[in-house]
Design an enzyme around this catalytic site. Structure first.
Site, PDB file in Angstrom:
ATOM      1  N   ARG A  17      35.887  42.845  38.088  1.00  0.00           N
ATOM      2  CA  ARG A  17      35.177  41.883  38.019  1.00  0.00           C
ATOM      3  C   ARG A  17      34.552  41.211  39.258  1.00  0.00           C
ATOM      4  O   ARG A  17      34.603  41.798  40.341  1.00  0.00           O
ATOM      5  CB  ARG A  17      36.167  40.510  37.362  1.00  0.00           C
ATOM      6  N   ASP A  71      46.920  49.899  43.607  1.00  0.00           N
ATOM      7  CA  ASP A  71      47.317  48.753  44.103  1.00  0.00           C
ATOM      8  C   ASP A  71      47.049  49.275  45.649  1.00  0.00           C
ATOM      9  O   ASP A  71      47.625  49.940  46.176  1.00  0.00           O
ATOM     10  CB  ASP A  71      48.599  48.422  44.001  1.00  0.00           C
ATOM     11  N   TYR A 169      44.895  32.494  55.958  1.00  0.00           N
ATOM     12  CA  TYR A 169      43.593  33.421  55.402  1.00  0.00           C
ATOM     13  C   TYR A 169      42.778  33.692  56.083  1.00  0.00           C
ATOM     14  O   TYR A 169      42.130  34.814  55.957  1.00  0.00           O
ATOM     15  CB  TYR A 169      43.096  32.257  54.213  1.00  0.00           C
TER      16      TYR A 169
END
Length: 300
Positions: A17, A71, A169
């Site tokens: 996506r 993964d 992050y």
């Protein structure tokens, strides 16, 4: 260099996506062969799309698709996905490291689980995929097939403002860009390009739409990143490497002047600017944005 990815083999992480799928679909229009490496094999309760629905879209767009449950945190999973790609398509010409995890939380509110997830996917997973694809990228270079590595990661900028609010992050994301800095030099002798691509505005993905509908409505579609990626991946790999590219800038450099097609909300000029883009970039684009508005409305 021909501006086509026809018959090129792309391995794209996180391609079920969002930006990854958009890049895949743009390549599919040229007739590319694409491995969709992602975890989503069954429908997500909130997010649309699986590797199988992505494969169907790619085939409809004119490409060939190989859906792979992968993964990228797991070495054996990555090795298996690379091997299946070789068995299906007999090589790899392009790696797009798109898969990423995000948590815009400060140190106190970032759990160790979230910290590990971001670093295992963003930094470690990107490195792992590239490591095991490397022998085939080298072979692609020997065959003059224009091999590329493209990370969806920001320009390197060691400014406090990009770290202070979400240091975990930021470290994980900038590590993807540090890989590009190193790989550009390491792989140059093999004719393999290594570049990074980042958007100047927020990009409307399914995840963003769920997390923040307000920002989603003030964003651009993933198609702008796909078009920018296509420009990068069709450049000569021996002459364009080590670059930290901004989507709108490279499109403008190649003559594009119409950007309304990428707006989530037609006519909206109040776009949310993305993280990690320094003021120099905005200062370069602001006059062009004003000129674009004047062209559409001479009274401004």
């Amino acid at each position: 260099m021909t501006l086509s990815l026809k018959d090129k083999v792309l391995f794209i992480s996180g391609a079920s996506r969002g930006i990854g799928l958009a890049i895949a679909l743009r390549a599919a229009k040229d007739g590319a062969k694409i491995s969709i490496a992602a975890k989503t094999a069954t429908p997500h309760p909130k997010l649309p799309g699986t590797i199988y629905t992505a494969a169907e879209e790619i085939e409809r767009a004119g490409g060939k698709a190989l859906p792979l449950v992968c993964d990228i945190r797991d070495e054996e999973s990555v090795k298996s996905a690379i091997q299946k790609t070789i068995e299906k398509f007999n090589g790899i010409d392009i790696v797009v490291n798109n898969a990423s995890a995000i948590s815009l939380t400060d140190t106190e509110n970032t759990t160790l689980k979230k910290y590990n997830l971001m670093h295992e996917i963003n930094a470690r997973g990107t490195w792992l995929v590239t490591k095991y694809a490397l022998p085939y990228l080298i072979e692609s270079g020997k065959q003059d097939r224009n091999p590329h590595i493209l990370n969806i990661s920001p320009p390197l900028s060691m400014k406090e403002q990009w770290f202070s609010d979400h240091v975990a992050y930021s470290i994980a994301k900038f590590n993807m860009s540090l890989c590009i800095l190193g790989w550009a030099g390491e792989f140059r002798e093999h004719g393999i390009a290594a570049n990074a691509l980042w958007p100047v505005t927020s990009i409307d993905t399914a995840a963003l739409s769920i997390l923040d509908k307000h920002t989603s409505s003030k964003s651009r579609t993933p198609q702008i990143m796909a078009d920018a990626a296509h420009l990068i991946l069709t450049k000569n790999s021996t002459g364009f490497s080590g670059n930290f590219v901004i989507d709108e800038i490279i499109l403008r450099e190649h003559g594009q002047t119409e950007f309304d097609q990428y707006l989530v909300t037609p006519g909206n000029r109040d776009l949310v600017l993305d993280l990690f883009v320094d003021d120099e970039v905005f200062n370069k684009l602001k006059p062009l944005w004003k000129e674009d508005r004047r062209k559409k409305n001479p009274k401004l």
